[in-house]
Design a protein around this motif. Structure first.
Motif, PDB file in Angstrom:
ATOM      1  N   ASN A 123      57.534  43.950  34.208  1.00  0.00           N
ATOM      2  CA  ASN A 123      56.911  42.826  33.200  1.00  0.00           C
ATOM      3  C   ASN A 123      55.508  42.601  33.395  1.00  0.00           C
ATOM      4  O   ASN A 123      55.008  42.017  32.270  1.00  0.00           O
ATOM      5  CB  ASN A 123      57.856  41.526  33.599  1.00  0.00           C
ATOM      6  CG  ASN A 123      59.209  41.440  32.978  1.00  0.00           C
ATOM      7  OD1 ASN A 123      60.145  42.119  34.021  1.00  0.00           O
ATOM      8  ND2 ASN A 123      59.645  41.326  31.857  1.00  0.00           N
ATOM      9  N   LYS A 147      49.614  49.670  34.849  1.00  0.00           N
ATOM     10  CA  LYS A 147      50.377  49.296  33.557  1.00  0.00           C
ATOM     11  C   LYS A 147      51.779  48.641  34.273  1.00  0.00           C
ATOM     12  O   LYS A 147      52.130  49.029  35.634  1.00  0.00           O
ATOM     13  CB  LYS A 147      50.619  50.416  32.848  1.00  0.00           C
ATOM     14  CG  LYS A 147      49.473  51.097  31.973  1.00  0.00           C
ATOM     15  CD  LYS A 147      50.250  52.486  31.328  1.00  0.00           C
ATOM     16  CE  LYS A 147      48.958  53.001  30.552  1.00  0.00           C
ATOM     17  NZ  LYS A 147      49.465  54.301  30.029  1.00  0.00           N
ATOM     18  N   GLN A 162      59.375  44.286  27.570  1.00  0.00           N
ATOM     19  CA  GLN A 162      57.874  43.764  26.950  1.00  0.00           C
ATOM     20  C   GLN A 162      57.105  43.120  28.387  1.00  0.00           C
ATOM     21  O   GLN A 162      57.581  42.299  29.022  1.00  0.00           O
ATOM     22  CB  GLN A 162      58.336  42.801  25.856  1.00  0.00           C
ATOM     23  CG  GLN A 162      56.859  42.165  25.663  1.00  0.00           C
ATOM     24  CD  GLN A 162      56.115  43.307  24.779  1.00  0.00           C
ATOM     25  OE1 GLN A 162      56.540  43.908  23.886  1.00  0.00           O
ATOM     26  NE2 GLN A 162      54.883  43.450  25.065  1.00  0.00           N
ATOM     27  N   GLN A 163      55.906  43.403  28.134  1.00  0.00           N
ATOM     28  CA  GLN A 163      54.884  42.931  29.217  1.00  0.00           C
ATOM     29  C   GLN A 163      54.915  41.484  29.158  1.00  0.00           C
ATOM     30  O   GLN A 163      54.967  40.649  27.924  1.00  0.00           O
ATOM     31  CB  GLN A 163      53.418  43.330  29.120  1.00  0.00           C
ATOM     32  CG  GLN A 163      52.430  42.683  30.042  1.00  0.00           C
ATOM     33  CD  GLN A 163      51.184  43.571  29.891  1.00  0.00           C
ATOM     34  OE1 GLN A 163      50.916  44.384  29.268  1.00  0.00           O
ATOM     35  NE2 GLN A 163      50.163  42.557  30.555  1.00  0.00           N
ATOM     36  N   SER A 164      54.957  40.839  30.063  1.00  0.00           N
ATOM     37  CA  SER A 164      54.715  39.223  30.338  1.00  0.00           C
ATOM     38  C   SER A 164      53.822  38.691  31.226  1.00  0.00           C
ATOM     39  O   SER A 164      54.263  38.125  32.267  1.00  0.00           O
ATOM     40  CB  SER A 164      56.403  38.705  30.707  1.00  0.00           C
ATOM     41  OG  SER A 164      57.185  38.901  29.686  1.00  0.00           O
ATOM     42  N   ASP A 213      43.634  43.148  32.272  1.00  0.00           N
ATOM     43  CA  ASP A 213      44.417  43.722  31.080  1.00  0.00           C
ATOM     44  C   ASP A 213      43.697  43.585  29.817  1.00  0.00           C
ATOM     45  O   ASP A 213      44.048  43.386  28.782  1.00  0.00           O
ATOM     46  CB  ASP A 213      45.809  43.170  30.799  1.00  0.00           C
ATOM     47  CG  ASP A 213      46.837  43.549  31.907  1.00  0.00           C
ATOM     48  OD1 ASP A 213      46.547  44.361  32.606  1.00  0.00           O
ATOM     49  OD2 ASP A 213      47.882  42.609  32.029  1.00  0.00           O
ATOM     50  N   LEU A 215      44.835  40.555  24.197  1.00  0.00           N
ATOM     51  CA  LEU A 215      46.551  40.599  24.459  1.00  0.00           C
ATOM     52  C   LEU A 215      47.100  39.903  23.242  1.00  0.00           C
ATOM     53  O   LEU A 215      46.549  38.973  22.778  1.00  0.00           O
ATOM     54  CB  LEU A 215      47.024  40.126  25.592  1.00  0.00           C
ATOM     55  CG  LEU A 215      46.528  40.902  26.827  1.00  0.00           C
ATOM     56  CD1 LEU A 215      45.126  40.384  27.463  1.00  0.00           C
ATOM     57  CD2 LEU A 215      47.791  40.880  27.877  1.00  0.00           C
ATOM     58  N   ARG A 259      53.112  38.299  22.408  1.00  0.00           N
ATOM     59  CA  ARG A 259      54.342  38.774  23.059  1.00  0.00           C
ATOM     60  C   ARG A 259      54.040  39.475  24.406  1.00  0.00           C
ATOM     61  O   ARG A 259      54.897  39.732  25.080  1.00  0.00           O
ATOM     62  CB  ARG A 259      55.014  39.941  21.974  1.00  0.00           C
ATOM     63  CG  ARG A 259      53.938  40.982  21.547  1.00  0.00           C
ATOM     64  CD  ARG A 259      54.532  41.982  20.590  1.00  0.00           C
ATOM     65  NE  ARG A 259      53.776  43.122  20.152  1.00  0.00           N
ATOM     66  CZ  ARG A 259      53.494  44.279  20.921  1.00  0.00           C
ATOM     67  NH1 ARG A 259      54.509  44.183  21.941  1.00  0.00           N
ATOM     68  NH2 ARG A 259      52.886  45.021  20.474  1.00  0.00           N
ATOM     69  N   GLU A 260      52.825  39.665  24.671  1.00  0.00           N
ATOM     70  CA  GLU A 260      52.389  40.117  26.033  1.00  0.00           C
ATOM     71  C   GLU A 260      52.287  39.187  27.049  1.00  0.00           C
ATOM     72  O   GLU A 260      51.752  39.699  28.269  1.00  0.00           O
ATOM     73  CB  GLU A 260      51.109  41.164  25.849  1.00  0.00           C
ATOM     74  CG  GLU A 260      51.450  42.365  24.918  1.00  0.00           C
ATOM     75  CD  GLU A 260      50.038  43.154  24.557  1.00  0.00           C
ATOM     76  OE1 GLU A 260      49.922  44.516  25.060  1.00  0.00           O
ATOM     77  OE2 GLU A 260      49.157  42.537  24.184  1.00  0.00           O
TER      78      GLU A 260
END
Length: 474
Positions: free
Chosen positions: A186, A221, A246-248, A265, A442, A445-446
């Motif tokens: 995540n 990543k 999904q990234q969080s 990021d 970003l 949703r990230e």
């Protein structure tokens, strides 16, 4: 030191750092890297160093300069380090990281930033199978899973282990011959890759790369493992990329935790905080005489508010920078004095002024009222409190030492009730939409907003719902 009851702040989580370079004194470089990450943890520090055959460890309690008062004459070309603020397990010497093990695969040192939500269940399972634990940290669960793995290679052992754990982890792993970095699927916590003239660096934040004059290469990543050895650097993913969630990324890295000179990021932290202040100004449009911050957490956002609104910025509160860490846990009658030991109002700056006071968050509300009262006693006409984040209504379970929900003031009080409680003339929290606009690099949703909305990307077991810091103590 679970929570700074004087400044009403959540504590940072931990910081990890690793370096692989056959030409540099890596012990010294790891020390400097940890020093740059000191803001992420002040309870303990440790450095593990490998000479290709053995791993040696130096560690201690306190700040980096307290924990490692003198660098030992250890030779090696790989070093992994850690600064700790405990989110699972108490603050004591046995819980200092990195954790070093000697097993059939060789030597290994593991440094962990984050928090595992299924640590309790995994540890019980491992203990039932005969595993013995020396600490009360969730990080040792990862170490045990690696040691018990039957996989052929060290990398495969690590991948097998991290696919069993849930929650947040950014790892720096030192083996006899390799430096390995792993970020959870995540991407809750940051991790980046840097380059020295003849080697590589892995760090929680890019500010530590700057400290040792390493070049930023890229962010690691979510779900990626980076392996550094004599052949250079390569990467693998801990599961098929198509299966990665999904990234969080934790939104509070930008609001408060990360150092302002870091890039995470693709987003510069200082720029994000300036933007948060600009968004606050656009949302409030307050008619005021002075913008000021609660130092130092609200300073960048206050500058952004001033630039956007045209209201001058001033330093109406002076911070005692020699106060050090807060070990006392004052009751309400003592808290006023404790806050005044850390902060003092400047009457000539605030007298007769309508003040926009900017801070990054309000957790329990125990301190904001004291500061508002302090400013009014110094002659401030009105105080408009602006917070550069939405209201915190839920605990974090991914690597921040947070209060249980009932202790979060926004979970039980309306904005108007909080305003009355702290004695401000106005109170405004930055909207979620404004916060998302501030973090330009970003998409919404990230980012993880669980502390604001209770939507957790990874399920939280029942035993952790009301705080799991000491869940492994028994």
């Amino acid at each position: 030191m679970q929570y700074d009851s004087v400044f009403d702040k959540w504590h940072e989580e931990c910081g990890v750092f690793g370096i692989y370079d056959t030409t540099l004194p890596v012990m010294s470089y790891a020390y400097w890297g940890l020093f740059a990450l000191q803001h992420r943890g002040q309870e303990s520090a440790g450095i593990a160093i490998s000479d290709g055959t053995h791993i040696e460890l130096v560690k201690g309690m306190g700040l980096v300069t307290e924990a490692i008062k003198e660098l030992p004459p250890l030779k090696g070309y790989i070093a992994g380090g850690h600064v700790r603020y405990s989110t699972t397990g108490s603050n004591n010497p046995r819980n200092i990281q990195p954790l070093v093990i000697h097993y059939q695969g060789g030597d290994m040192a593991v440094a962990h930033n984050g928090n595992l939500t299924n640590a309790y269940a995994l540890r019980k399972e491992l203990e039932d199978k005969g595993s013995i634990f020396q600490t009360t940290m969730d990080s040792e669960v990862i170490v045990s899973l690696i040691a018990r793995s039957k996989a052929a290679s060290t990398e495969d052992r690590i991948i097998e282990a991290v696919n069993r754990v849930e929650g947040a982890f950014s790892l720096v792993i030192t083996t006899n011959t390799k430096l390995i970095g792993v970020r959870d699927a995540n991407g809750f916590r940051p991790l980046c890759l840097g380059k020295t003239a003849n080697g590589y660096v892995i760090s929680s934040e890019s500010c530590a790369l700057d400290a040792i004059k390493a070049t930023f290469v890229r962010d690691i990543k979510p779900g990626e493992m980076v392996i550094i050895d004599e052949n250079g650097v390569r990467s693998r993913f801990i599961k098929e990329e198509a299966l990665l969630p999904q990234q969080s990324l934790c939104i509070f890295e930008y609001i408060y935790f990360a150092r302002s000179d870091s890039n995470i990021d693709g987003q510069n932290v200082y720029a994000a905080r300036i933007n948060m202040g600009r968004e606050l100004a656009r949302e409030t449009k307050y008619d005021a005489d002075l913008v000021m911050s609660i130092p130092d957490s609200g300073t960048a956002a206050a500058l952004g508010y001033s630039r956007e609104s045209g209201i001058p910025f001033g330093e109406g509160l002076v911070k005692n920078r020699y106060m050090g860490r807060t070990f006392i846990k004052p009751d309400q009658s003592e808290r006023d004095l404790a806050v005044r030991m850390k902060l003092n109002a400047v009457p000539d700056v605030v007298r007769g002024k309508r003040i926009v006071l900017v801070d990054d968050s309000i957790v329990r509300g125990t301190t904001s009222g004291i500061i508002v009262r302090m400013l009014k006693e110094a002659g401030a006409k009105e105080v408009y409190m602006c917070v550069s984040s939405p209201a915190i209504e839920y605990p974090c379970h991914y690597g921040i030492d947070t209060s249980v929900r009932k202790e979060l003031i926004a979970a039980t009080h309306s904005v108007e009730q909080i305003r009355e409680y702290i004695g401000a003339d106005k109170l405004h929290y930055l909207s979620r939409e404004g916060l998302c606009r501030a973090i330009e690099a970003l998409e919404e949703r990230e980012l993880c907003f669980a502390c604001f909305d209770g939507h957790y990307a990874v399920e939280v077991p029942k035993e952790e719902e009301e705080g799991g810091k000491y869940v492994l103590e028994d």
